[in-house]
Motif scaffolding. Structure first.
Motif, PDB file in Angstrom:
ATOM      1  N   ARG A  99      48.653  39.366  24.600  1.00  0.00           N
ATOM      2  CA  ARG A  99      48.021  38.006  24.773  1.00  0.00           C
ATOM      3  C   ARG A  99      46.712  38.121  25.455  1.00  0.00           C
ATOM      4  O   ARG A  99      45.824  37.615  25.510  1.00  0.00           O
ATOM      5  CB  ARG A  99      48.938  37.084  25.252  1.00  0.00           C
ATOM      6  CG  ARG A  99      49.954  36.423  24.139  1.00  0.00           C
ATOM      7  CD  ARG A  99      50.886  35.210  24.605  1.00  0.00           C
ATOM      8  NE  ARG A  99      49.892  34.130  24.924  1.00  0.00           N
ATOM      9  CZ  ARG A  99      50.307  32.991  25.629  1.00  0.00           C
ATOM     10  NH1 ARG A  99      51.549  32.579  26.269  1.00  0.00           N
ATOM     11  NH2 ARG A  99      49.388  31.910  25.748  1.00  0.00           N
ATOM     12  N   TYR A 100      46.886  39.033  26.729  1.00  0.00           N
ATOM     13  CA  TYR A 100      45.923  39.118  27.513  1.00  0.00           C
ATOM     14  C   TYR A 100      45.366  40.592  27.588  1.00  0.00           C
ATOM     15  O   TYR A 100      45.575  41.135  28.666  1.00  0.00           O
ATOM     16  CB  TYR A 100      46.218  38.556  28.865  1.00  0.00           C
ATOM     17  CG  TYR A 100      46.609  37.064  28.830  1.00  0.00           C
ATOM     18  CD1 TYR A 100      45.943  36.159  28.651  1.00  0.00           C
ATOM     19  CD2 TYR A 100      48.038  36.906  28.889  1.00  0.00           C
ATOM     20  CE1 TYR A 100      46.034  34.787  28.559  1.00  0.00           C
ATOM     21  CE2 TYR A 100      48.391  35.557  28.818  1.00  0.00           C
ATOM     22  CZ  TYR A 100      47.495  34.560  28.641  1.00  0.00           C
ATOM     23  OH  TYR A 100      47.895  33.131  28.556  1.00  0.00           O
ATOM     24  N   ILE A 108      43.381  44.005  28.247  1.00  0.00           N
ATOM     25  CA  ILE A 108      42.079  44.167  29.251  1.00  0.00           C
ATOM     26  C   ILE A 108      41.080  45.034  28.611  1.00  0.00           C
ATOM     27  O   ILE A 108      40.012  45.166  28.747  1.00  0.00           O
ATOM     28  CB  ILE A 108      42.659  44.874  30.622  1.00  0.00           C
ATOM     29  CG1 ILE A 108      43.308  43.780  31.515  1.00  0.00           C
ATOM     30  CG2 ILE A 108      41.541  45.520  31.303  1.00  0.00           C
ATOM     31  CD1 ILE A 108      42.265  42.930  32.097  1.00  0.00           C
ATOM     32  N   ARG A 116      40.581  29.910  31.823  1.00  0.00           N
ATOM     33  CA  ARG A 116      40.202  29.555  33.149  1.00  0.00           C
ATOM     34  C   ARG A 116      40.889  28.139  33.417  1.00  0.00           C
ATOM     35  O   ARG A 116      41.329  27.958  34.544  1.00  0.00           O
ATOM     36  CB  ARG A 116      38.802  29.422  33.267  1.00  0.00           C
ATOM     37  CG  ARG A 116      38.233  30.962  33.469  1.00  0.00           C
ATOM     38  CD  ARG A 116      36.715  30.871  33.734  1.00  0.00           C
ATOM     39  NE  ARG A 116      35.892  30.727  32.423  1.00  0.00           N
ATOM     40  CZ  ARG A 116      35.467  31.626  32.002  1.00  0.00           C
ATOM     41  NH1 ARG A 116      35.478  32.804  32.155  1.00  0.00           N
ATOM     42  NH2 ARG A 116      34.866  31.461  30.804  1.00  0.00           N
ATOM     43  N   LEU A 156      44.548  28.690  34.553  1.00  0.00           N
ATOM     44  CA  LEU A 156      44.627  28.981  35.795  1.00  0.00           C
ATOM     45  C   LEU A 156      44.299  28.163  36.752  1.00  0.00           C
ATOM     46  O   LEU A 156      44.907  27.794  37.893  1.00  0.00           O
ATOM     47  CB  LEU A 156      43.304  30.545  36.041  1.00  0.00           C
ATOM     48  CG  LEU A 156      43.903  31.699  35.351  1.00  0.00           C
ATOM     49  CD1 LEU A 156      42.859  32.647  35.616  1.00  0.00           C
ATOM     50  CD2 LEU A 156      45.214  32.076  35.802  1.00  0.00           C
ATOM     51  N   ARG A 169      47.097  26.694  39.733  1.00  0.00           N
ATOM     52  CA  ARG A 169      46.967  26.548  41.005  1.00  0.00           C
ATOM     53  C   ARG A 169      47.658  25.149  41.575  1.00  0.00           C
ATOM     54  O   ARG A 169      48.167  25.153  42.498  1.00  0.00           O
ATOM     55  CB  ARG A 169      45.356  26.848  41.324  1.00  0.00           C
ATOM     56  CG  ARG A 169      45.139  26.145  42.593  1.00  0.00           C
ATOM     57  CD  ARG A 169      43.559  26.017  43.000  1.00  0.00           C
ATOM     58  NE  ARG A 169      42.799  27.120  42.735  1.00  0.00           N
ATOM     59  CZ  ARG A 169      42.575  28.081  43.796  1.00  0.00           C
ATOM     60  NH1 ARG A 169      42.871  27.651  45.092  1.00  0.00           N
ATOM     61  NH2 ARG A 169      41.854  29.158  43.911  1.00  0.00           N
ATOM     62  N   LEU A 224      51.325  25.360  41.537  1.00  0.00           N
ATOM     63  CA  LEU A 224      51.818  26.060  42.520  1.00  0.00           C
ATOM     64  C   LEU A 224      51.855  25.198  43.775  1.00  0.00           C
ATOM     65  O   LEU A 224      52.828  25.001  44.569  1.00  0.00           O
ATOM     66  CB  LEU A 224      50.994  27.130  42.797  1.00  0.00           C
ATOM     67  CG  LEU A 224      51.598  28.519  43.397  1.00  0.00           C
ATOM     68  CD1 LEU A 224      52.766  28.963  43.011  1.00  0.00           C
ATOM     69  CD2 LEU A 224      50.498  29.584  43.382  1.00  0.00           C
ATOM     70  N   LEU A 276      46.449  41.816  33.452  1.00  0.00           N
ATOM     71  CA  LEU A 276      46.235  40.292  33.567  1.00  0.00           C
ATOM     72  C   LEU A 276      47.331  39.636  32.816  1.00  0.00           C
ATOM     73  O   LEU A 276      48.155  38.488  33.509  1.00  0.00           O
ATOM     74  CB  LEU A 276      44.930  39.917  32.602  1.00  0.00           C
ATOM     75  CG  LEU A 276      44.620  38.378  32.554  1.00  0.00           C
ATOM     76  CD1 LEU A 276      44.306  37.874  33.961  1.00  0.00           C
ATOM     77  CD2 LEU A 276      43.345  38.247  31.672  1.00  0.00           C
ATOM     78  N   GLY A 277      48.012  40.153  31.622  1.00  0.00           N
ATOM     79  CA  GLY A 277      49.215  39.399  31.268  1.00  0.00           C
ATOM     80  C   GLY A 277      50.381  39.415  32.152  1.00  0.00           C
ATOM     81  O   GLY A 277      51.055  38.359  32.185  1.00  0.00           O
ATOM     82  N   ILE A 309      49.816  36.893  34.863  1.00  0.00           N
ATOM     83  CA  ILE A 309      50.067  35.210  34.410  1.00  0.00           C
ATOM     84  C   ILE A 309      51.550  35.248  34.085  1.00  0.00           C
ATOM     85  O   ILE A 309      52.079  34.109  34.683  1.00  0.00           O
ATOM     86  CB  ILE A 309      49.020  35.285  33.056  1.00  0.00           C
ATOM     87  CG1 ILE A 309      47.669  35.148  33.315  1.00  0.00           C
ATOM     88  CG2 ILE A 309      49.621  33.733  32.449  1.00  0.00           C
ATOM     89  CD1 ILE A 309      46.727  35.261  32.303  1.00  0.00           C
ATOM     90  N   LEU A 345      52.819  34.715  37.485  1.00  0.00           N
ATOM     91  CA  LEU A 345      52.887  33.211  37.877  1.00  0.00           C
ATOM     92  C   LEU A 345      53.579  32.144  37.572  1.00  0.00           C
ATOM     93  O   LEU A 345      54.029  31.328  38.266  1.00  0.00           O
ATOM     94  CB  LEU A 345      51.176  33.062  37.712  1.00  0.00           C
ATOM     95  CG  LEU A 345      50.184  32.910  38.759  1.00  0.00           C
ATOM     96  CD1 LEU A 345      48.918  32.670  38.209  1.00  0.00           C
ATOM     97  CD2 LEU A 345      50.472  31.911  39.722  1.00  0.00           C
ATOM     98  N   GLY A 385      51.916  33.680  44.744  1.00  0.00           N
ATOM     99  CA  GLY A 385      51.421  32.955  43.664  1.00  0.00           C
ATOM    100  C   GLY A 385      49.771  33.029  43.711  1.00  0.00           C
ATOM    101  O   GLY A 385      48.920  33.264  42.923  1.00  0.00           O
ATOM    102  N   LEU A 392      46.769  34.292  41.591  1.00  0.00           N
ATOM    103  CA  LEU A 392      45.692  33.480  41.094  1.00  0.00           C
ATOM    104  C   LEU A 392      44.355  33.855  41.246  1.00  0.00           C
ATOM    105  O   LEU A 392      43.456  33.743  40.563  1.00  0.00           O
ATOM    106  CB  LEU A 392      45.928  32.167  41.785  1.00  0.00           C
ATOM    107  CG  LEU A 392      46.399  30.884  40.927  1.00  0.00           C
ATOM    108  CD1 LEU A 392      46.790  29.725  41.809  1.00  0.00           C
ATOM    109  CD2 LEU A 392      45.545  30.546  39.539  1.00  0.00           C
ATOM    110  N   ALA A 399      43.356  37.051  39.126  1.00  0.00           N
ATOM    111  CA  ALA A 399      43.212  36.704  37.789  1.00  0.00           C
ATOM    112  C   ALA A 399      41.875  35.914  37.631  1.00  0.00           C
ATOM    113  O   ALA A 399      41.073  36.327  36.997  1.00  0.00           O
ATOM    114  CB  ALA A 399      44.284  35.706  37.329  1.00  0.00           C
ATOM    115  N   GLN A 400      41.599  35.045  38.508  1.00  0.00           N
ATOM    116  CA  GLN A 400      40.462  34.170  38.393  1.00  0.00           C
ATOM    117  C   GLN A 400      39.011  35.004  38.412  1.00  0.00           C
ATOM    118  O   GLN A 400      38.153  34.877  38.045  1.00  0.00           O
ATOM    119  CB  GLN A 400      40.278  33.014  39.502  1.00  0.00           C
ATOM    120  CG  GLN A 400      41.049  31.949  38.918  1.00  0.00           C
ATOM    121  CD  GLN A 400      41.362  30.809  39.719  1.00  0.00           C
ATOM    122  OE1 GLN A 400      41.385  30.932  41.091  1.00  0.00           O
ATOM    123  NE2 GLN A 400      41.523  29.676  39.568  1.00  0.00           N
TER     124      GLN A 400
END
Lengths: 416, 78
Positions: free
Chosen positions: A152-153, A155, A285, A288, A292, A295, B12-13, B16, B19, B43, B47, B50-51
């Protein structure tokens, strides 16, 4: 078109008397006919049935093309014939592209075939395709359960294609727009012509060894011959051998190749392949950003929940006390009023104790304190310092407050 | 510091996924206060990483050579 032409290839001084029928040698006549055929009839496509296909030791192929009413001798030279995926079978209907000529030595009129295409009924390309497909199927290489899931993600994305084509441009554009943090590893390959299949297979193995997360292999549209490398066994096996999942994007949407069948995902276009390969950055984005918030809220809710838990425990303790009273009351109904009163007083006292206990429990909760703005002292290892004995003069420690940590030091030691 | 570095190498996966776990753990009933605070800090670190990765604006493109080496390709496609 030529109105009149010289029938006589001999120099003018050997010519017969004007207007008399020309006299020619056999060679001259054949040369003349050959020239006429070749100059007057442009290259054409002819559809017909194959008969008497023969592969000569020279590598040239000789055969007849025929339909219900006629036939023509045909030849395919070795250099053209080696592009055929398989030898055609007797009676196979094909479309042949070529030009007519005369084989002067024997005076044979023949069709020189440069390319062979399938007809709606089939043909050598379909025959070769189906042959390889059923072999791979028998080995289980096309089984749906063999398909690997795309990450899914990812790199890094490996791309196997021609370094010059529009395919690469389209893929880079989509990845650049959606997921510009991606590392793209291009493994260049010749995607058509002699040796293309082996070249694509090597490029696949190379990019897989480079350790990418997902691989896109493909090329733009073209004729069945142009796309053929993707219907050949080395490419099919190289795709199956990749450790990273492979997305194929070969030709146009209508073209299905063996590579598409072996790949973990078949995309209709290179752009679609790129969209499947990488996630949408804008969406990610946003995710994410939401994480935040979650969390921060989770920590707050954690504290609230613990307090509720303690309240509930206190409530249960009270309830239990009451039930106890009622039980005792019923068993003591027969007893004297005084005894009953004494018992009640005793139980009232117990109930008061229970309340005190509950209040103490409540007050003891560190969470209660934290959410109301109190702080938790922590030592260097992050352990909570729970008593005066844990502090000594000059000792550094940290105070954990709701939004962070404050470094502190013990100023002076208080008496025990 | 060393924990921060291992965390830097995380794909990255995986980040996430971690998290999501942390949020789920924080929503669990039975963890200790210290654990809750540690999870929260971890956490936040994931974040941020990843950002910052997702915030990159330019593709990195390299081309594989016959011998297995790689060369960077300059510039972005039109």
């Amino acid at each position: 078109m030529q109105e009149r032409f010289d029938l006589d290839p001999r120099p003018p001084d050997h010519r017969a008397v004007r207007n008399a029928p020309p006299e020619l040698t056999v060679s001259a006549l054949n040369a003349l006919v050959k020239d006429m055929l070749e100059s007057r009839i442009p290259p054409v496509w002819v559809e017909g049935e194959i008969s008497g296909w023969k592969r000569h030791s020279s590598g040239h192929r000789y055969f007849c093309l025929r339909d219900g009413g006629a036939q023509i001798n045909a030849v395919m030279w070795r250099s053209d014939a080696q592009r055929l995926p398989v030898e055609p079978t007797e009676g196979m209907r094909i479309r042949a592209f070529g030009s007519v000529t005369l084989y002067e030595r024997r005076g044979d009129f023949q069709f020189v075939v440069r390319r062979v295409d399938d007809t709606g009924m089939g043909g050598p390309w379909k025959l070769a395709f189906e042959g390889l497909r059923s072999r791979l199927e028998a080995e289980g290489l096309l089984a749906p359960e063999r398909k690997r899931r795309l990450p899914r993600y990812p790199i890094s994305v490996g791309v196997v294609t021609s370094p010059a084509g529009a395919v690469l441009h389209d893929i880079l554009e989509v990845i650049g727009r959606r997921a510009p943090w991606t590392r793209v590893v291009l493994s260049p390959a010749r995607v058509q012509g002699d040796g293309a299949a082996a070249d694509v297979a090597r490029a696949l193995a190379r990019v897989d060894r480079a350790g990418v997360d997902v691989i896109i292999v493909g090329r733009g549209g073209g004729s069945v011959e142009d796309l053929w490398a993707f219907n050949e066994e080395p490419v099919a096996r190289a795709i199956a051998a990749c450790t990273a999942p492979v997305i194929s994007a070969v030709g146009h949407e209508v073209d299905v190749t063996i590579a598409d069948l072996v790949a973990d995902l078949r995309a209709p276009t290179p752009s679609a392949a790129a969209e499947h390969a990488v996630p949408d950055g804008a969406e990610l984005r946003q995710q994410l950003h939401a994480a935040r918030d979650r969390l921060a809220r989770a920590l707050g809710r954690y504290a609230d929940r613990r307090r509720e838990q303690i309240d509930m425990l206190a409530e249960r303790l009270h309830g239990r006390g009451r039930r106890l009273v009622e039980q005792r009351m019923s068993t003591l109904q027969w007893a004297e009023e005084r005894l009953a009163q004494r018992t009640r007083r005793l139980l009232d006292r117990r109930s008061a104790e229970v309340s005190t206990l509950a209040a103490q429990l409540h007050a003891l909760s560190p969470l209660q304190a934290l959410t109301r703005g109190f702080a938790v002292p922590l030592d260097g290892e992050g352990h909570v310092l729970r008593s005066v004995a844990a502090f000594h003069e000059g000792m550094p420690f940290r105070l954990r407050v709701a939004d962070g940590t404050v470094p502190c030091r013990v100023e002076e030691e208080t008496g025990e | 510091m060393s924990e921060e570095q291992t965390s830097q190498d995380m794909p990255l996966g995986a980040r996430i996924h971690r998290l999501q776990r942390i949020v789920a753990d924080l929503e669990r009933e039975d963890i200790e206060l210290e654990e809750a605070m540690r999870l929260f800090e971890e956490g936040i670190a994931h974040l941020r990483s990843a950002q910052s990765l997702v915030g990159q604006a330019q593709l990195r493109i390299s081309r594989l050579l016959e011998d297995g080496g790689e060369v960077a390709v300059e510039g972005e496609p039109g």
